[in-house]
Design a protein around this motif. Structure first.
Motif, PDB file in Angstrom:
ATOM      1  N   GLY A   1      -5.746  -5.855   1.276  1.00 40.43           N
ATOM      2  CA  GLY A   1      -7.022  -5.150   1.310  1.00 40.43           C
ATOM      3  C   GLY A   1      -6.851  -3.652   1.161  1.00 40.43           C
ATOM      4  N   LEU A   2      -5.812  -3.118   1.779  1.00 38.73           N
ATOM      5  CA  LEU A   2      -5.539  -1.688   1.651  1.00 38.73           C
ATOM      6  C   LEU A   2      -5.169  -1.331   0.214  1.00 38.73           C
TER       7      LEU A   2
ATOM      8  N   ALA B   1      -6.247  -2.984  -2.435  1.00 39.60           N
ATOM      9  CA  ALA B   1      -7.479  -3.103  -3.209  1.00 39.60           C
ATOM     10  C   ALA B   1      -8.366  -1.882  -3.007  1.00 39.60           C
ATOM     11  N   SER B   2      -8.461  -1.400  -1.785  1.00 35.75           N
ATOM     12  CA  SER B   2      -9.340  -0.257  -1.517  1.00 35.75           C
ATOM     13  C   SER B   2      -8.785   1.041  -2.095  1.00 35.75           C
ATOM     14  N   TYR B   3      -7.449   1.117  -2.234  1.00 34.92           N
ATOM     15  CA  TYR B   3      -6.820   2.319  -2.802  1.00 34.92           C
ATOM     16  C   TYR B   3      -6.873   2.318  -4.329  1.00 34.92           C
ATOM     17  N   SER B   4      -6.974   1.164  -4.935  1.00 34.69           N
ATOM     18  CA  SER B   4      -6.805   1.031  -6.380  1.00 34.69           C
ATOM     19  C   SER B   4      -7.843   1.801  -7.185  1.00 34.69           C
TER      20      SER B   4
ATOM     21  N   LEU C   1     -11.732  -9.655  -0.632  1.00 32.88           N
ATOM     22  CA  LEU C   1     -11.170  -8.325  -0.392  1.00 32.88           C
ATOM     23  C   LEU C   1     -11.088  -7.472  -1.656  1.00 32.88           C
ATOM     24  N   GLY C   2     -11.463  -8.034  -2.794  1.00 36.59           N
ATOM     25  CA  GLY C   2     -11.525  -7.217  -3.999  1.00 36.59           C
ATOM     26  C   GLY C   2     -10.549  -7.551  -5.102  1.00 36.59           C
TER      27      GLY C   2
ATOM     28  N   ARG D   1       0.828  -1.209   0.000  1.00 32.88           N
ATOM     29  CA  ARG D   1       0.000   0.000   0.000  1.00 32.88           C
ATOM     30  C   ARG D   1       0.860   1.255   0.000  1.00 32.88           C
TER      31      ARG D   1
END
Length: 305
Positions: A184-185, A187-190, A210-211, A157
């Motif tokens: 997960g971090l 994936a959420s930032y992407s 988690l994506g 991340r």
């Protein structure tokens, strides 16, 4: 850049083995039948060439170029995307491979962190990646995160922070680490155009939750069709079936790890299952006996009859 090269990379990506002759030279004629096997028997239509599974750090630059060329040539009309890993210890060598990849029309390039002289910060690692990407600015660019091998324990991340400003061609990360929080971090930032690809095969389902957009792995060479079923079950909301398949894959890999499972063993196992003669690994990886691989193959056939 190949037509459609900027199409988002999703689904399964087989991390390919490098075929060698019994004498230890690269064996290019094997790649055509290898592609047919992936497509027809496993339903896998994307490949990640010259990575860890492909023993890239044990290959010369010329060998890596020849392999990339042959994969691109033979994949035309058969595979959807050929991603080539161009990471090296030297930024100059990485740039040379990146330029070559652009010339032969690959669908994207990936770069791992240097692991002898290691970057001390995310900023330094991003700068290294930028220098490589800059010589092939039209190619989709992926960061290959593999802390267990590189010893570079900078969170993925942190590396992604602001990377799209430094590398406009950035299109995602191959995250081959066990830290699911860090994944997960990422994936959420992407960004929507990025592909977040997971590289620990035995934890694929966790990454999908988690994506993850897809997965890159060595076992997808020979369990690809089962991993595809896992992804389909997850996408259809059938978690019971998805878990059942994941547990079977974990049972196989747990058995393999207990009796000894490295690139050499994995390569021989692929040969035993597929019937494709991939040859031995290159030193310092030790060759695997057929009997050892056969033991894992027997476990494979008992789990996936």
């Amino acid at each position: 850049m190949a037509p459609g090269a900027d199409k988002k990379l999703t689904g399964l990506v087989a991390a390919t083995f490098t075929p060698f002759t019994p004498q230890g030279e690269i064996n290019l004629p094997v790649i055509g039948p290898y592609i047919d096997y992936l497509r027809e028997k496993q339903g896998v239509k994307n490949v990640f060439v010259n990575g860890t599974t492909g023993e890239s750090m044990s290959l010369s630059l010329e060998e890596r170029k020849q392999l990339a060329e042959e994969w691109c040539l033979r994949a035309h009309g058969k595979l959807e995307q050929v991603i080539v890993h161009v990471g090296c210890m030297s930024v100059k060598d990485s740039q040379e491979l990146a330029r070559h990849a652009a010339q032969i029309g690959v669908d994207g390039i990936a770069v791992i962190s240097p692991s002898f002289f290691k970057p001390k910060s995310a900023d330094t690692l991003r700068t290294f990646l930028k220098e490589v990407a800059s010589v092939a600015p039209n190619l989709p660019f992926y960061f290959y995160h593999l802390p267990a091998f590189t010893g570079v324990n900078i969170p993925g991340r942190d590396v992604l922070e602001g990377i799209e400003k430094l590398i406009p061609s950035f299109r995602g990360v191959k995250f081959s680490g066990n830290d699911l929080m860090d994944f997960g971090l990422c994936a959420s930032y992407s960004k929507p155009s990025w592909s977040v690809l997971y590289g620990i095969d035995e934890q694929l389902l966790s990454a999908l939750v988690l994506g993850a957009n897809g997965a890159v792995g060595s076992t997808y060479n020979y369990v690809g069709r089962h991993a595809k079923d896992l992804i389909s079950a997850f996408e259809n909301g059938d978690l019971v079936q998805a878990k059942a398949i994941q547990f079977k894959l974990q049972e196989l890999l747990s058995y393999a790890i207990k009796i000894g499972f490295d690139v050499g063993v994995n390569k021989q196992l692929m040969s035993e299952i597929s019937g494709i003669r991939l040859g031995p690994p290159r030193l310092p990886v030790e060759p695997c006996s057929s009997a050892h691989a056969q033991s894992i193959k027997q476990k494979y056939t008992s789990i996936f009859p």
